[in-house]
Enzyme design. Structure first.
Site, short mmCIF file in Angstrom:
data_model
loop_
_atom_site.label_atom_id
_atom_site.label_comp_id
_atom_site.label_asym_id
_atom_site.label_seq_id
_atom_site.Cartn_x
_atom_site.Cartn_y
_atom_site.Cartn_z
CG LEU A 1 -1.79 -1.17 1.37
CD1 LEU A 1 -2.70 -0.93 2.68
CD2 LEU A 1 -2.62 -1.59 0.20
CG ASP A 2 2.99 2.62 -3.36
OD1 ASP A 2 3.56 2.07 -2.42
OD2 ASP A 2 2.75 2.17 -4.22
CB THR A 3 0.36 5.65 2.37
OG1 THR A 3 1.58 5.93 3.29
CG2 THR A 3 -0.20 4.28 2.76
CD1 TRP B 1 -2.24 8.68 -2.29
CD2 TRP B 1 -2.16 9.45 -4.43
NE1 TRP B 1 -2.59 9.74 -2.41
CE2 TRP B 1 -2.59 10.48 -3.58
CE3 TRP B 1 -1.84 9.85 -5.96
CZ2 TRP B 1 -2.65 11.73 -3.93
CZ3 TRP B 1 -1.92 11.18 -6.20
CH2 TRP B 1 -2.67 12.23 -5.24
#
Length: 259
Positions: free
Chosen positions: A129-131, A142
């Site tokens: 999970l890119d945050t 994102w």
């Protein structure tokens, strides 16, 4: 007994090893296979390799590179980049990789997580999970190398991917990538409390003390880093490095309050 893990994260761009800052301006730092050889010698806990071109270019995983990495790697290897099907995950595991990481495809079609877990086992399925931090509005996940918004919070998404059968979650901070000012400990703790499966945090580590603070805050988790293990000194000279076994053990014992 489970122990915290210290994990170098290598980024592959156009076949070479690179390092980015906030997911931008990739700087060439060497050959991926050579880096794996050095990390073998340093008795690294685990290694993550992410192809940052595959999803953006809508390309499938580079199976030749994966096979070469797996043949050389003597520690558990996690590979991500371009994985869109359970069959691709099965093929990657068949090449000798322990874990398959997926991100954009899994968030666009969440059933992929369950399908991949059914094919290779939940323990081999990692969701990244890119945050990004949105000020007072908190954090948001994102996709596509931090280029597309999902409008969803990391805690919400983490709980969902856990329920779908993911065996591990990696939280990767876009804002802190390559900056070296420490992990986002508030976000790390919030997600640590929200899910039960293993977690790894990436983005922001500039020193071993940053890893220690993460362990102090979240306990037994993975601490991943890029710049910390490929650069050395204030001028960021390229030098593959990793804590010695004794210094790693001292760090973990100290931060978890174990004699």
């Amino acid at each position: 007994m489970l122990r915290p893990r210290i994990i170098p994260c290598l980024l592959v761009h156009r076949g070479g090893l690179v390092k980015t800052v906030q997911f931008k301006d990739p700087k060439y730092v060497g050959d991926p296979i050579n880096a794996v050889k050095i990390f073998n010698e340093k008795e690294t806990d685990e290694l993550t390799v992410l192809d940052i071109d595959a999803t953006v270019n809508q390309a499938e995983p580079d199976f030749r590179l994966i096979a070469n990495l797996a043949a050389e790697c003597r520690m558990p290897l996690c590979y991500g980049g371009g994985v869109k099907t359970a069959d691709q995950a099965r093929r990657i595991i068949g090449l000798g990789v322990e874990k398959v990481a997926m991100s954009s495809a899994a968030l666009e079609r969440p059933a992929l997580i369950s399908e991949a877990a059914g094919e290779v086992g939940a323990q081999s399925v990692v969701v990244v999970l890119d945050t990004r931090t949105l000020g007072a509005r908190g954090h948001e996940v994102w996709t596509h190398n931090g280029q597309r918004r999902t409008g969803r919070s990391p805690v919400e998404v983490a709980q969902e991917v856990e329920s779908l059968g993911a065996g591990e979650i990696v939280i990767n901070s876009v804002d802190r990538d390559g900056v070296g000012k420490g992990y986002d400990l508030d976000l790390a703790l919030a997600i640590r409390k929200a899910v039960q499966i293993p977690m790894t945090f990436l983005g922001g580590a500039g020193s071993l003390q940053d890893l220690g603070r993460l362990f102090e805050t979240c306990g037994v988790v993975g601490a991943a880093a890029g710049s910390l293990f490929v650069f050395k000194g204030p001028y960021r000279a390229v030098l593959i490095n990793y804590p010695t076994p004794s210094s790693k053990d001292d760090l973990i014992a100290r931060t978890l309050n174990k004699p």
